[in-house]
Design a protein around this motif. Sequence first.
Motif, PDB file in Angstrom:
ATOM      1  N   LEU A 127       0.847  -1.011  -0.061  1.00  0.00           N
ATOM      2  CA  LEU A 127       0.002  -0.015  -0.060  1.00  0.00           C
ATOM      3  C   LEU A 127       0.896   1.126  -0.058  1.00  0.00           C
ATOM      4  N   GLU A 128       0.800   2.223  -0.716  1.00  0.00           N
ATOM      5  CA  GLU A 128       1.170   3.486  -0.903  1.00  0.00           C
ATOM      6  C   GLU A 128       0.004   4.482  -0.351  1.00  0.00           C
ATOM      7  N   ASP A 129       0.467   5.278   0.316  1.00  0.00           N
ATOM      8  CA  ASP A 129      -0.382   6.205   0.927  1.00  0.00           C
ATOM      9  C   ASP A 129       0.541   7.674   0.933  1.00  0.00           C
ATOM     10  N   GLY A 130       0.253   8.229   0.045  1.00  0.00           N
ATOM     11  CA  GLY A 130       1.129   9.541  -0.238  1.00  0.00           C
ATOM     12  C   GLY A 130       2.798   9.050  -0.244  1.00  0.00           C
ATOM     13  N   ASP A 131       3.532   9.633   0.637  1.00  0.00           N
ATOM     14  CA  ASP A 131       4.912   9.290   0.653  1.00  0.00           C
ATOM     15  C   ASP A 131       5.229   7.967   1.804  1.00  0.00           C
ATOM     16  N   ILE A 132       3.917   7.288   2.056  1.00  0.00           N
ATOM     17  CA  ILE A 132       4.163   6.168   3.077  1.00  0.00           C
ATOM     18  C   ILE A 132       3.930   5.081   2.259  1.00  0.00           C
ATOM     19  N   THR A 133       4.934   3.839   2.265  1.00  0.00           N
ATOM     20  CA  THR A 133       4.888   2.886   1.591  1.00  0.00           C
ATOM     21  C   THR A 133       4.727   1.591   2.621  1.00  0.00           C
ATOM     22  N   LEU A 134       3.794   0.637   2.672  1.00  0.00           N
ATOM     23  CA  LEU A 134       3.608  -0.279   3.720  1.00  0.00           C
ATOM     24  C   LEU A 134       3.347  -1.864   3.074  1.00  0.00           C
ATOM     25  N   ALA A 135       4.023  -2.731   3.691  1.00  0.00           N
ATOM     26  CA  ALA A 135       3.579  -4.088   3.233  1.00  0.00           C
ATOM     27  C   ALA A 135       3.038  -4.945   4.519  1.00  0.00           C
ATOM     28  N   ASP A 136       2.855  -6.026   4.051  1.00  0.00           N
ATOM     29  CA  ASP A 136       2.263  -6.955   5.233  1.00  0.00           C
ATOM     30  C   ASP A 136       0.719  -6.730   5.396  1.00  0.00           C
ATOM     31  N   SER A 137      -0.083  -7.703   4.812  1.00  0.00           N
ATOM     32  CA  SER A 137      -1.487  -7.300   4.810  1.00  0.00           C
ATOM     33  C   SER A 137      -2.046  -6.838   6.028  1.00  0.00           C
ATOM     34  N   ASN A 138      -1.779  -7.687   7.348  1.00  0.00           N
ATOM     35  CA  ASN A 138      -2.205  -7.436   8.707  1.00  0.00           C
ATOM     36  C   ASN A 138      -1.887  -5.892   9.099  1.00  0.00           C
ATOM     37  N   ALA A 139      -0.639  -5.589   9.140  1.00  0.00           N
ATOM     38  CA  ALA A 139      -0.028  -4.153   9.222  1.00  0.00           C
ATOM     39  C   ALA A 139      -0.762  -3.247   8.309  1.00  0.00           C
ATOM     40  N   ILE A 140      -1.166  -3.437   7.229  1.00  0.00           N
ATOM     41  CA  ILE A 140      -1.993  -2.474   6.417  1.00  0.00           C
ATOM     42  C   ILE A 140      -3.186  -2.190   6.746  1.00  0.00           C
ATOM     43  N   ILE A 141      -4.086  -3.383   7.324  1.00  0.00           N
ATOM     44  CA  ILE A 141      -5.280  -3.192   7.406  1.00  0.00           C
ATOM     45  C   ILE A 141      -5.312  -2.391   9.096  1.00  0.00           C
ATOM     46  N   MET A 142      -4.374  -2.790   9.785  1.00  0.00           N
ATOM     47  CA  MET A 142      -4.352  -1.965  10.958  1.00  0.00           C
ATOM     48  C   MET A 142      -3.896  -0.390  10.824  1.00  0.00           C
ATOM     49  N   TYR A 143      -3.247  -0.260   9.939  1.00  0.00           N
ATOM     50  CA  TYR A 143      -2.702   1.337   9.630  1.00  0.00           C
ATOM     51  C   TYR A 143      -4.261   1.915   8.850  1.00  0.00           C
ATOM     52  N   LEU A 144      -4.774   1.141   8.310  1.00  0.00           N
ATOM     53  CA  LEU A 144      -6.033   1.892   7.485  1.00  0.00           C
ATOM     54  C   LEU A 144      -7.113   2.105   8.504  1.00  0.00           C
ATOM     55  N   ALA A 145      -7.411   1.023   9.411  1.00  0.00           N
ATOM     56  CA  ALA A 145      -8.369   1.209  10.534  1.00  0.00           C
ATOM     57  C   ALA A 145      -8.064   2.272  11.695  1.00  0.00           C
ATOM     58  N   THR A 146      -6.824   2.525  11.753  1.00  0.00           N
ATOM     59  CA  THR A 146      -6.405   3.218  12.857  1.00  0.00           C
ATOM     60  C   THR A 146      -6.552   4.830  12.340  1.00  0.00           C
ATOM     61  N   LYS A 147      -5.755   4.943  11.016  1.00  0.00           N
ATOM     62  CA  LYS A 147      -5.945   6.236  10.352  1.00  0.00           C
ATOM     63  C   LYS A 147      -7.273   6.761   9.889  1.00  0.00           C
ATOM     64  N   TYR A 148      -7.996   5.690   9.089  1.00  0.00           N
ATOM     65  CA  TYR A 148      -9.205   6.232   8.269  1.00  0.00           C
ATOM     66  C   TYR A 148     -10.713   5.973   9.124  1.00  0.00           C
ATOM     67  N   ASP A 149     -10.370   5.137  10.181  1.00  0.00           N
ATOM     68  CA  ASP A 149     -11.909   4.764  10.668  1.00  0.00           C
ATOM     69  C   ASP A 149     -11.922   5.671  11.829  1.00  0.00           C
ATOM     70  N   GLN A 150     -12.625   6.972  11.545  1.00  0.00           N
ATOM     71  CA  GLN A 150     -13.127   7.854  12.600  1.00  0.00           C
ATOM     72  C   GLN A 150     -13.633   7.441  13.784  1.00  0.00           C
ATOM     73  N   GLY A 151     -14.552   6.387  13.558  1.00  0.00           N
ATOM     74  CA  GLY A 151     -15.511   5.968  14.708  1.00  0.00           C
ATOM     75  C   GLY A 151     -14.711   4.806  15.511  1.00  0.00           C
TER      76      GLY A 151
END
Length: 207
Positions: A58-82
């Motif tokens: 996953l690339e999010d702007g200047d951030i590049t992440l690998a590993d699916s579990n790490a990526i979903i944790m990143y997405l849920a932490t950053k983008y799930d406002q609730g």
Amino acid sequence: MSKLKLYTFPLSGHSHRVELMLSLLSLDAELIKVDLAKGEHKSAEFLAKNPAGQVPVLEDGDITLADSNAIIMYLATKYDQGRTWYPEDLVTQTKIQSYLSLAAGKLAFGPCNARIINVFGKPLDKEFALTLAHDLLTLLDQTLSSQTWLVGDTPTLADVAHYTYIAHAPEGDVSLENYPHIKTWLATIEQLKGFVPMPKTKTGLTA
């Protein structure tokens, strides 16, 4: 154009795990198919993104992440406002982490490897994979006999991390017939707003 880019492969359960999380969070992402058959995941360009040479990335702007579990944790932490998918409560986080470890262990070496043997012809130990698969399914079916979700009263990363390889376990000759609570759980996930399926492969029990 979205700043989110996901390097993926259509039949990769690890990739689908991230695609599912993106869709459940209603996030717009550019999906970039990596042709594994042509070795694009081993190219210098891709290895610069993930030295392990694996999808997803996953690339999010200047951030590049690998590993699916790490990526979903990143997405849920950053983008799930609730903060429903990865709640801020420490005890809940710890329970979710235990399931992410299970996904990287028995799920990966059980249902995932059994499917990889059939779909991609990898020379792995099928008997060992099937044993692990049924050990895992027995554990999860017992858990789901008294609750709708793996952790808490709402779906979390624990459910996302396990869905794909369990839903596609029959492709690896892993029958779900003796696990009624898992079958109900899969159907409940598939009814969530934003759910997206992974393409099925006609092999194993689905041939």
